[in-house]
Write a protein that holds these residues in place. Structure first.
Motif, short mmCIF file in Angstrom:
data_model
loop_
_atom_site.label_atom_id
_atom_site.label_comp_id
_atom_site.label_asym_id
_atom_site.label_seq_id
_atom_site.Cartn_x
_atom_site.Cartn_y
_atom_site.Cartn_z
N PRO A 74 0.81 -1.21 0.00
CA PRO A 74 0.00 0.00 0.00
C PRO A 74 0.85 1.27 0.00
O PRO A 74 1.90 1.33 0.67
CB PRO A 74 -0.81 -0.11 1.30
N ALA A 75 0.41 2.26 -0.75
CA ALA A 75 1.15 3.52 -0.84
C ALA A 75 1.32 4.17 0.53
O ALA A 75 2.37 4.76 0.83
CB ALA A 75 0.44 4.47 -1.80
N SER A 76 0.29 4.04 1.39
CA SER A 76 0.37 4.68 2.71
C SER A 76 1.49 4.06 3.55
O SER A 76 2.20 4.76 4.28
CB SER A 76 -0.96 4.55 3.43
N VAL A 77 1.66 2.73 3.43
CA VAL A 77 2.72 2.05 4.18
C VAL A 77 4.09 2.45 3.65
O VAL A 77 5.02 2.74 4.43
CB VAL A 77 2.55 0.52 4.09
N LEU A 78 4.22 2.51 2.31
CA LEU A 78 5.49 2.90 1.71
C LEU A 78 5.85 4.33 2.07
O LEU A 78 7.00 4.63 2.44
CB LEU A 78 5.40 2.74 0.19
N ASN A 79 4.89 5.24 2.02
CA ASN A 79 5.15 6.65 2.34
C ASN A 79 5.56 6.82 3.80
O ASN A 79 6.44 7.64 4.13
CB ASN A 79 3.91 7.50 2.05
N ARG A 80 4.94 6.05 4.68
CA ARG A 80 5.30 6.14 6.11
C ARG A 80 6.74 5.70 6.32
O ARG A 80 7.48 6.31 7.09
CB ARG A 80 4.34 5.28 6.93
N LYS A 81 7.14 4.64 5.61
CA LYS A 81 8.53 4.16 5.73
C LYS A 81 9.51 5.21 5.19
O LYS A 81 10.57 5.43 5.79
CB LYS A 81 8.67 2.85 4.95
N VAL A 82 9.16 5.84 4.08
CA VAL A 82 10.02 6.88 3.51
C VAL A 82 10.15 8.05 4.49
O VAL A 82 11.26 8.59 4.71
CB VAL A 82 9.46 7.38 2.16
N ASN A 83 9.04 8.45 5.08
CA ASN A 83 9.07 9.57 6.04
C ASN A 83 9.92 9.23 7.26
O ASN A 83 10.63 10.10 7.80
CB ASN A 83 7.65 9.93 6.48
N GLU A 84 9.87 7.97 7.68
CA GLU A 84 10.71 7.56 8.82
C GLU A 84 12.18 7.69 8.47
O GLU A 84 12.99 8.16 9.29
CB GLU A 84 10.38 6.11 9.20
N LYS A 106 12.80 6.15 -1.28
CA LYS A 106 11.61 5.38 -1.62
C LYS A 106 12.00 4.00 -2.15
O LYS A 106 11.38 2.99 -1.81
CB LYS A 106 10.78 6.13 -2.66
N ASP A 107 13.05 3.97 -2.98
CA ASP A 107 13.53 2.68 -3.49
C ASP A 107 14.04 1.81 -2.35
O ASP A 107 13.79 0.59 -2.32
CB ASP A 107 14.64 2.90 -4.52
N GLU A 108 14.76 2.42 -1.41
CA GLU A 108 15.27 1.67 -0.26
C GLU A 108 14.11 1.13 0.58
O GLU A 108 14.12 -0.02 1.02
CB GLU A 108 16.15 2.56 0.62
N ALA A 109 13.12 1.98 0.81
CA ALA A 109 11.97 1.57 1.62
C ALA A 109 11.22 0.41 0.97
O ALA A 109 10.77 -0.52 1.66
CB ALA A 109 11.05 2.77 1.82
N LYS A 110 11.11 0.47 -0.35
CA LYS A 110 10.41 -0.61 -1.06
C LYS A 110 11.16 -1.94 -0.88
O LYS A 110 10.54 -2.98 -0.63
CB LYS A 110 10.28 -0.27 -2.54
N LEU A 111 12.49 -1.90 -1.00
CA LEU A 111 13.28 -3.12 -0.80
C LEU A 111 13.15 -3.64 0.62
O LEU A 111 13.16 -4.85 0.85
CB LEU A 111 14.74 -2.85 -1.14
N ASP A 112 13.03 -2.71 1.59
CA ASP A 112 12.87 -3.13 2.99
C ASP A 112 11.53 -3.82 3.21
O ASP A 112 11.43 -4.78 3.98
CB ASP A 112 12.97 -1.90 3.91
N LEU A 113 10.49 -3.33 2.54
CA LEU A 113 9.13 -3.79 2.81
C LEU A 113 8.70 -4.99 1.99
O LEU A 113 7.86 -5.78 2.43
CB LEU A 113 8.14 -2.63 2.58
N LEU A 114 9.24 -5.14 0.79
CA LEU A 114 8.78 -6.21 -0.11
C LEU A 114 8.87 -7.62 0.51
O LEU A 114 7.95 -8.43 0.31
CB LEU A 114 9.55 -6.17 -1.43
N PRO A 115 9.93 -7.95 1.24
CA PRO A 115 9.97 -9.31 1.82
C PRO A 115 8.83 -9.59 2.79
O PRO A 115 8.49 -10.75 3.02
CB PRO A 115 11.33 -9.33 2.54
#
Length: 328
Positions: A74-84, A106-115
């Motif tokens: 979800p975009a909201s989860v990804l944006n929260r990770k980026v903001n952190e 944002k790319d880093e956050a996506k790699l963190d969250l995808l697993p």
């Protein structure tokens, strides 16, 4: 078996061979997404048997199964990770990340969250009628169809095709049938339609479970609202919804088809034989109802596939406006 259909005409120059098709599909066998992989697509055995053939021939019809898997992020989860991550940089270095750095975060956050992301799978029946030279995809979403066609065109040398085209546009034909209350021979118009205005208002009128042989429907058409879909039945055997883009949705095989079939007759071969047997007769009747095919040769594929094959002429179907109505 088939709930929707997008239909393509295969070029006569393509010499179909089941083993060649099997070998081509084996190059893109479906595998589940890796830990940091966002999407995966490929072919799986249509019978569901592990290590089985990827292309099955039943009663002369070739059937395949296309599978896709996507990570749900979800975009909201990804944006929260980026903001952190951005807040951590600001606290540590006393500065706010710039626009380019935010993109890297944002790319880093996506790699963190995808697993940790949930996955969603979707499967699609793919049917080649080698005698009629048609490719039929069990979807009403053009983007999903493009993905499958790209795999086939890239994997099969000389495999050229185009979206089915007819002399009369489905929209014009549906308007005529509703105005005259005279559907084509062998078909009936059912109790569902959608009419949309072509002007700036884009006004929409929908009828569901409602008689269509009324003056109100004719008046809407006279005032410029054209049908974008119409529920129909063919030969008291198959009900479906025809769209303005020649997509066929909500396919249901009626009781007349199943008469004489016992519960013991179920199974992959029976399902394929019944479904393709009925639909292979429906398709030419529908083409005839729409005035016959509309071109002398093959047309081009949708623009998104132009780099994958070289053909000439035809129109792409409009984008699916409600893909959620008919997922794979």
């Amino acid at each position: 078996m088939f709930k929707s259909m997008i239909i393509y005409r295969i070029a006569e120059s393509w010499q179909g061979d089941l083993q060649v098709l099997e070998d081509a599909l084996q190059k893109t066998v479906f595998t589940e997404c890796g830990a940091t992989q966002e999407r995966s697509v490929g072919w799986m055995p249509p019978r569901g048997e592990q290590h089985g053939p990827l292309a099955e021939s039943v009663a002369g019809q070739w059937v395949m199964r296309f599978m896709s898997e996507s990570k749900m992020l979800p975009a909201s989860v990804l944006n929260r990770k980026v903001n952190e991550k951005a807040d951590a940089i600001e606290k540590a270095e006393g500065r706010k990340p710039g626009k380019k750095e935010k993109k890297d975060l944002k790319d880093e956050a996506k790699l963190d969250l995808l697993p940790m992301a949930f996955t969603k799978q979707g499967a699609m029946w793919v049917w080649i009628d080698p005698q009629a030279r048609t490719l039929v995809l069990d979807t009403s979403a053009q983007g999903r169809a493009d993905e499958v066609v790209t795999l086939l065109v890239e994997g099969l040398p000389g495999f050229a095709l185009a979206l089915l085209d007819t002399q009369s546009s489905p929209q014009a034909a549906m308007a005529r049938w509703l105005m005259t209350q005279e559907p084509p021979a062998g078909f009936t118009a059912d109790r569902e339609t959608e009419l949309k205005a072509a002007d700036e208002s884009k006004a929409v009128v929908r009828y569901a479970r409602h008689p269509l042989d009324i003056d109100e429907v004719r008046q809407h058409i006279e005032h410029g609202k054209m049908p974008t879909k119409l529920a129909m039945t063919w030969g008291d055997r198959v009900s479906f919804v025809l769209t303005e883009g020649l997509q066929i949705k909500s396919i249901v095989l009626l009781n007349a088809v199943m008469d004489g079939q016992s519960q013991d007759d179920g199974g992959f071969d029976t399902d394929v034989t019944i479904a393709t047997g009925e639909l292979s007769r429906l398709i030419p009747d529908l083409i005839e109802a729409l005035g016959g095919e509309g071109r002398t040769g093959l047309g081009t594929l949708p623009a998104s596939l132009a780099a994958s094959a070289s053909t000439t002429g035809s129109k792409a179907a409009p984008a699916d406006t409600a893909p959620a109505e008919n997922p794979f």
